[in-house]
Design a protein around this motif. Sequence first.
Motif, PDB file in Angstrom:
ATOM      1  N   CYS A  91      -6.314   2.082  -0.728  1.00  0.00           N
ATOM      2  CA  CYS A  91      -5.389   1.566   0.473  1.00  0.00           C
ATOM      3  C   CYS A  91      -6.060   1.936   1.599  1.00  0.00           C
ATOM      4  N   ASN A 109       4.420  -0.612   3.127  1.00  0.00           N
ATOM      5  CA  ASN A 109       4.394   0.688   2.454  1.00  0.00           C
ATOM      6  C   ASN A 109       5.584   0.577   1.288  1.00  0.00           C
ATOM      7  N   TYR A 161       0.845  -1.228   0.097  1.00  0.00           N
ATOM      8  CA  TYR A 161      -0.037   0.037  -0.028  1.00  0.00           C
ATOM      9  C   TYR A 161       0.781   1.381  -0.048  1.00  0.00           C
ATOM     10  N   ALA A 162       0.304   2.334  -0.244  1.00  0.00           N
ATOM     11  CA  ALA A 162       0.921   3.697   0.103  1.00  0.00           C
ATOM     12  C   ALA A 162      -0.269   4.523   1.045  1.00  0.00           C
ATOM     13  N   TRP A 196      -0.549   7.920   0.432  1.00  0.00           N
ATOM     14  CA  TRP A 196      -1.641   8.649  -0.479  1.00  0.00           C
ATOM     15  C   TRP A 196      -2.468   7.981  -1.292  1.00  0.00           C
ATOM     16  N   CYS A 197      -2.793   6.670  -1.208  1.00  0.00           N
ATOM     17  CA  CYS A 197      -3.717   5.837  -1.942  1.00  0.00           C
ATOM     18  C   CYS A 197      -5.053   5.882  -1.263  1.00  0.00           C
ATOM     19  N   SER A 248       0.735  -1.882  -9.133  1.00  0.00           N
ATOM     20  CA  SER A 248      -0.506  -1.217  -8.676  1.00  0.00           C
ATOM     21  C   SER A 248      -0.810  -1.526  -7.300  1.00  0.00           C
ATOM     22  N   ILE A 249      -1.249  -0.436  -6.756  1.00  0.00           N
ATOM     23  CA  ILE A 249      -1.760  -0.626  -5.276  1.00  0.00           C
ATOM     24  C   ILE A 249      -3.260  -0.285  -5.160  1.00  0.00           C
ATOM     25  N   PRO A 250      -3.884  -0.943  -4.024  1.00  0.00           N
ATOM     26  CA  PRO A 250      -3.317  -1.736  -3.158  1.00  0.00           C
ATOM     27  C   PRO A 250      -3.244  -3.453  -3.889  1.00  0.00           C
TER      28      PRO A 250
END
Length: 103
Positions: free
Chosen positions: A32, A55, A25-26, A28-29, A70-72
Motif C-alpha cells: 500500500c 483506510n 489500504y492500511a 501498516w501495509c 486483501s489490500i491494497p
Amino acid sequence: MDIQNIAEFNEKVLNSDIPVLVDFYAEWCGPCKMMAPLVEELSREAKGFSVYKVNVDNVPEAADKFGVSSIPTFVVIKNGTEAARNIGAAPKQRLLELINKVI
C-alpha cells in the motif's frame, strides 16, 4: 483524498456523479505504501473520474460493503456500484485500464 468515515464515503464515493477509483489500504501495509505515490499522481491527473483512499482500519464499513479482504484493493465505483477491481499492487497503466472501462 482520504475518506475519514462512512458518511463521507457514502457522500463522495457512492453518490458521485462520476466514476471513482477507491484505494482500500492500511498504514501498516508495505505494498500500500509503495502504491501511495502512484495513487496521488492519478488523483492529480484525474479527468472524468475521482480518486479516494480508504483506510480499512479507520472505515471498515466501506471495506466490508465491497468485500475487501486483501489490500491494497482498487475498486472503480460508478453509480454506487462496483464496475471494476484490481487486488494487489499494480502499474499505473493497469489502474487506468480499469477506469477507462467505465468512463
